[in-house]
Design an enzyme around this catalytic site. Structure first.
Site, PDB file in Angstrom:
ATOM      1  N   ASP A  14      47.297 -52.918 -46.567  1.00 21.47           N
ATOM      2  CA  ASP A  14      47.751 -53.666 -47.749  1.00 21.47           C
ATOM      3  C   ASP A  14      49.273 -53.781 -47.766  1.00 21.47           C
ATOM      4  O   ASP A  14      49.852 -54.822 -48.118  1.00 21.47           O
ATOM      5  CB  ASP A  14      47.262 -52.970 -49.009  1.00 21.47           C
ATOM      6  CG  ASP A  14      45.761 -53.134 -49.207  1.00 21.47           C
ATOM      7  OD1 ASP A  14      45.184 -52.421 -50.044  1.00 21.47           O
ATOM      8  OD2 ASP A  14      45.181 -53.991 -48.519  1.00 21.47           O
ATOM      9  N   GLU A  26      43.683 -61.549 -44.356  1.00 21.81           N
ATOM     10  CA  GLU A  26      44.950 -61.507 -43.645  1.00 21.81           C
ATOM     11  C   GLU A  26      45.447 -62.905 -43.278  1.00 21.81           C
ATOM     12  O   GLU A  26      46.239 -63.066 -42.357  1.00 21.81           O
ATOM     13  CB  GLU A  26      44.806 -60.668 -42.374  1.00 21.81           C
ATOM     14  CG  GLU A  26      43.803 -61.179 -41.349  1.00 21.81           C
ATOM     15  CD  GLU A  26      42.423 -60.596 -41.570  1.00 21.81           C
ATOM     16  OE1 GLU A  26      42.138 -60.211 -42.713  1.00 21.81           O
ATOM     17  OE2 GLU A  26      41.650 -60.519 -40.600  1.00 21.81           O
ATOM     18  N   ASP A  42      47.327 -66.376 -39.381  1.00 22.68           N
ATOM     19  CA  ASP A  42      46.396 -65.230 -39.400  1.00 22.68           C
ATOM     20  C   ASP A  42      47.040 -64.044 -38.685  1.00 22.68           C
ATOM     21  O   ASP A  42      47.581 -64.199 -37.589  1.00 22.68           O
ATOM     22  CB  ASP A  42      45.081 -65.617 -38.708  1.00 22.68           C
ATOM     23  CG  ASP A  42      44.061 -64.497 -38.796  1.00 22.68           C
ATOM     24  OD1 ASP A  42      43.941 -63.759 -37.810  1.00 22.68           O
ATOM     25  OD2 ASP A  42      43.398 -64.348 -39.823  1.00 22.68           O
ATOM     26  N   ASN A  88      44.164 -51.533 -39.929  1.00 23.52           N
ATOM     27  CA  ASN A  88      43.368 -50.757 -40.891  1.00 23.52           C
ATOM     28  C   ASN A  88      42.744 -49.532 -40.228  1.00 23.52           C
ATOM     29  O   ASN A  88      42.715 -48.437 -40.794  1.00 23.52           O
ATOM     30  CB  ASN A  88      42.271 -51.635 -41.484  1.00 23.52           C
ATOM     31  CG  ASN A  88      42.822 -52.589 -42.539  1.00 23.52           C
ATOM     32  OD1 ASN A  88      43.874 -52.318 -43.125  1.00 23.52           O
ATOM     33  ND2 ASN A  88      42.145 -53.693 -42.773  1.00 23.52           N
TER      34      ASN A  88
END
Length: 962
Positions: free
Chosen positions: A856, A882, A839, A847
């Site tokens: 992305d 993620e 993770d 973000n």
């Protein structure tokens, strides 16, 4: 009382001690309570605790001059002046809870508000500060105001203004209100005591011949007496007469009152601290004994029986700790205790560095009538003819009998050393004396024989002696253990148990010998000599154990330099047999009533178990006792459970209603608490998300549950808690929520699309049939063309169904199919298969700080690194969001750990400048192996739990499931 004690003490002192002992049996002495204190340094908003309340959901509430504090056993939450709460001023004077989980809050500037079901209901403001309030049985609200008097608001009246208040007392400061069992309502004021709903409003105390007194508090006891706390003593109103509660209280300024569940009266004073009255015995707790301040403002007993005391200088809790400790402050001869032994059903002999003490009926006194120079005691042994053998540090072996201590053996008459660390009288009457220079046996005729290394002992430094059920002698030394057989001393190879050397103590049971060593607890099986170990590998966080005793129920108790450890007797056998890998334990330290968590060892017995369940332990500061049966009873208390907060994708949501979450919700987080205060740090939790999990997920002591990548659907969150060794208790409230699907995930849309496609196919088929009739050649060509197109379309669909569009990696669906196949293959071939769930740490920050587009690209960059790893051994996939997965075949556990660590380092140090300036990215990994489980679903769970551990341990790390 012990006969020797009656001879030693004057008759009047013996009678006093007997009376005190009888009282001590009736209720726990105040000195035995364990205390905790809180102040602003510990999270309180202010040190003056004006009022204390506990709502029926289990929360504790504290009123201060800087607002209301709610306590859940771990931390405080503040409620201050705000339009939402209805608190007009942070200065809070009154807290009153009801039976409906409601709480009345009142204080400065006439602030009055009511909280129920997490909702605040502000009330009409009073004209002055409200010191107290009362909701009577008829539903009327009575309020005591500073400087103005007492008024009430009728239940039938919807009060919208203070002009509607009905005043009964004027121009007076009212402090407390009480409705008794007869429905009478009393007010405590600075002008005396008033009966508000009586025939008149005259002051009562003067009618009973008392002077006009300032009355601070009122209490109706369980036996229906009315106690009045005044500025000059506490009085009782009973049968139309008033009398002083206790002669010693005359003239004392009493500020608060409380009766506990054992009918003890607790009295807070203006400047003398806290008093407890029990059968006319008054005990005092003040600043000298740890009270934060001698001015006591409030007292409460909570649902678990703990006493909370609010003072001008902070908060104190008194609780009945599992352990009781005797030190010099309780008349023990010395604090550094090395050994303890039972001499009768209610008496123990305690040996310290300063001499001998007896503890009888919870009272400690000198065990020597012939008081001479202090004797440093090391060990004890039971004597068949009465009394006890006493091993000393400098005086050899001595005999204690009839409170007399006399020399018996030393270096001058047979001992190789005067330092005696173990004594045992066996069933033949032989006395075995363990010294630091060898072992001595004295037979019943007085003949002596010395045993050393030359006679087969592992070492001359003897620390422990015991006799098993076969009559064999066991010897513990500094370099091993041995037993005496008909062929001489036989060495026990405890060094094979992780290189154990020191054998500090023994516990014998039929067929087994348990040995406390410097590498844990070693079990010896008599029938075949097999050894087993309960140590660090089984989950014990310590190596060095001094003594092991059995409580007669189902627990073994272990002593160490770092406290007392309780483990299950059955589980200990299972671990020693190899039938169980991990053992649960309970750990006791100073917070449980011990004056010192350092238990002593190296001489025996350092701990004993009595038939009534009491266990005694020698420590570096006194002798500690615990009643094992009461510990188990305490652990069965039901725990109130609350869900304190819930958030979805970082947005907090109210928890008093069902929520419908939007499609694409990624993370759902719950914060919960078990509202137990006696052992709040030891509460264990488990959770279950119905609709996602079939079984309960163990959370340990973690109070947060987080779920990611949930499919659309309906869910129920359940939480359960327990004290160690008790039953699980489930929260009464079930939190429900629903995650909406995307349009294409809706069943009706999917059915409509399928029908539409079928219609198109049907139309296309009809058209093609018509074209076939026109031209056979064109038909064949068209069929071939369409067949090719359909094959390509099928392959595209198949690729899209199994490939992640953003990264090009296989998606979760493909991974699940691959995992199920390879897991079965690994099990059949007995090969290694490792699952890694990865993770990205704090991905939301990427973000938020850069953009979702940058996020992305960051995911694509990581996917590119993983793509380079794929070969016949390694398979990578995007798990969702993620999260990524790796499946590694054919590597052992050590190689997998190194492989993952190298990958983590590579990701951490990778150059992401082409994506964004200063962008860094780390990952947390959870690893599990196929040999740890029986099905691939459990493999996923273990890896996922390992990932959670990695996050809890600080992220940017690899956590291997153990």
């Amino acid at each position: 009382m012990h006969a020797s004690l009656q001879k030693a003490l004057p008759w009047w002192l013996a009678m006093v001690l007997m009376c005190y002992a009888n009282i001590a049996h009736a209720t726990t002495p105040l000195a035995d309570y364990f205390t905790d204190t809180w102040s602003t340094q510990d999270g309180l908003p202010h040190n003056s605790i004006n009022a204390i309340a506990q709502t029926s959901d289990g929360y504790l509430w504290f009123a201060t001059w800087e607002g209301v504090a709610r306590y859940n056993g771990r931390d405080f939450r503040f409620y201050e002046r705000s339009a939402h709460t209805g608190i007009r001023d942070s200065g809070t004077r009154a807290l009153v809870s009801d039976n409906h989980n409601g709480l009345w809050v009142a204080g400065a500037r006439g602030s009055i508000t009511y909280r129920k079901d997490r909702q605040w209901q502000p009330q009409s403001v009073a004209r002055s500060m409200v010191n107290h309030l009362l909701k009577d049985k008829a539903g009327n609200l009575w309020l005591a105001a500073e400087g103005l008097g007492v008024f009430y608001r009728a239940k039938s009246t919807e009060t919208t203004s203070a002009d509607d208040d009905i005043w009964l007392l004027h121009n007076i400061s009212a402090y407390r209100l009480l409705e008794d069992s007869q429905g009478r309502i009393f007010a405590a004021t600075d002008k005396g005591l008033f009966h508000l709903n009586g025939p008149d409003k005259k002051e009562l105390l003067t009618q009973y011949g008392l002077p006009e007194l300032r009355v601070y508090s009122l209490l109706e006891t369980q036996d229906k007496r009315l106690i009045i706390a005044t500025s000059r003593g506490a009085y009782v109103l009973e049968n139309n007469q008033a009398y002083l509660l206790h002669p010693s209280l005359a003239g004392e300024s009493i500020t608060s009152l409380m009766e506990d569940n054992e009918n003890n009266l607790w009295l807070g004073t203006m400047n003398k601290g806290l008093l407890r009255l029990n059968k006319q015995l008054i005990e005092t707790l003040n600043v000298k004994s740890g009270l934060p301040n001698n001015r006591v403002l409030s007292i409460l007993q909570d649902l678990e029986g703990s006493i909370w005391v609010g003072t001008n200088g902070g908060l104190m809790r008194l609780r009945k700790a599992p352990f009781t400790t005797w030190t010099k402050e309780r008349h023990l001869i010395g604090d550094y205790v090395r050994s303890v032994i039972e001499v009768s059903s209610n008496t123990v002999l305690v040996g310290s560095s300063e001499g001998l003490s007896l503890i009888e009926n919870n009272i400690a006194y000198n065990a020597r009538l012939n008081t001479g120079s202090a004797i440093s005691v090391l060990s004890f042994g039971k004597r068949q003819q009465g009394g006890a053998w006493v091993g000393t540090y400098l005086n050899g072996l001595m005999l204690w009998q009839d409170n007399q201590l006399s020399p018996y053996l030393n270096q001058q008459n047979g001992l190789p050393s005067d330092e005696v660390r173990a004594v045992l009288e066996d069933h033949h009457g032989n006395v075995w004396i363990g010294t630091t220079s060898g072992l001595v046996r004295q037979d019943p005729t007085g003949q002596q024989q010395i045993f050393t290394r030359e006679n087969g002992l592992p070492d001359n430094y003897i620390m422990a002696l015991a006799e098993d059920d076969r009559g064999q002698l066991w010897v513990g030394t500094g370099v091993g253990a041995a037993k005496l057989t008909t062929d001489g001393f036989e060495s026990i190879p405890i060094n094979t148990m992780e290189e154990a050397e020191y054998a500090f103590g023994f516990w014998m049971e039929s067929g087994y010998v348990w040995i406390a060593t410097d590498r844990g607890l070693v079990r010896y099986r008599q029938k075949d000599g097999q050894l087993g170990l309960v140590g660090r590998r089984a989950g014990l966080p310590i190596d060095k154990l001094f003594q092991v005793i059995y409580d007669g129920s189902n627990s073994l108790w272990l002593t160490s330099n770092r406290g007392i450890w309780q483990i299950s007797y059955q589980a200990a056998h299972a671990v020693a047999d190899g039938r169980q890998q991990h053992i649960e334990f309970e750990h006791f330290t100073e917070s449980d009533g011990m004056a010192s968590a350092q238990a002593n060892g190296g001489s025996n017995p350092a701990a004993i178990a009595m038939a009534d369940g009491r266990l005694w332990f020698a420590t570096a500061k006194g002798v500690a006792m615990v009643n094992s049966s009461s510990v188990l009873q305490k652990n069965t208390a039901r725990l109130p459970l609350v869900i304190e907060s819930m958030s979805a994708d970082g947005h907090a949501l109210p928890i008093n209603k069902k929520h419908i979450l939007p499609a694409g919700t990624n993370r759902v987080l719950f914060d919960y608490a078990g509202l137990g205060y006696v052992m709040s740090s030891r509460i264990e939790y488990r959770t279950r998300l119905v609709g996602f999990e079939k079984d309960w997920a163990a959370r340990g002591k973690n109070t947060i549950a987080e779920y990611t990548n949930l499919e659309p659907g309906h869910y129920q969150f359940l939480v359960s808690a327990r004290y160690p060794y008790s039953d699980w208790h489930n929260a009464e409230d079930v939190y429900e929520f629903e995650i909406l699907p995307y349009v294409w995930q809706r069943l009706d849309v999917q059915i409509a699309c399928a029908l539409f496609i079928l219609m198109l196919l049907a139309g296309g088929l009809r058209w093609r049939l018509q074209r076939l009739r026109q031209s056979e050649v064109r038909l064949k060509a068209l069929v071939e063309s369409q067949t090719y197109a359909l094959r390509q379309q099928s392959e595209d669909f198949q690729r899209q169904a199994n490939e992640d569009q953003l990264t090009g990696l296989p998606n979760r669906r493909a991974f699940d199919q691959w995992l199920s196949e390879k897991f079965v293959e690994a099990k059949q071939q007995h090969s290694s298969l490792a699952l890694v769930i990865m993770d990205i740490d704090y991905f939301k920050r990427i973000n938020d700080q850069y953009s979702h587009l940058t996020g992305d690209r960051a995911i694509q960059a990581l996917a590119k690194q993983l793509q380079a790893l794929i070969d016949h051994q390694v398979h990578a996939a995007r798990w969702g969001g993620e999260e990524f997965t790796l499946m590694i075949k054919g590597m052992d556990d050590t190689d997998v750990a190194a492989y993952c660590e190298a990958l983590r380092h590579r990701i951490d140090t990778y150059n992401y400048l082409d994506i964004a300036t200063d962008l860094t990215m780390t990952v947390s990994m959870g690893v599990a192996f196929s040999h740890q489980v029986e099905n691939y679903q459990d493999l996923l769970k273990l890896a996922d739990q390992a990932l959670y551990r990695a996050k809890e341990q600080g992220r940017n790390r690899v956590e291997i499931w153990q």
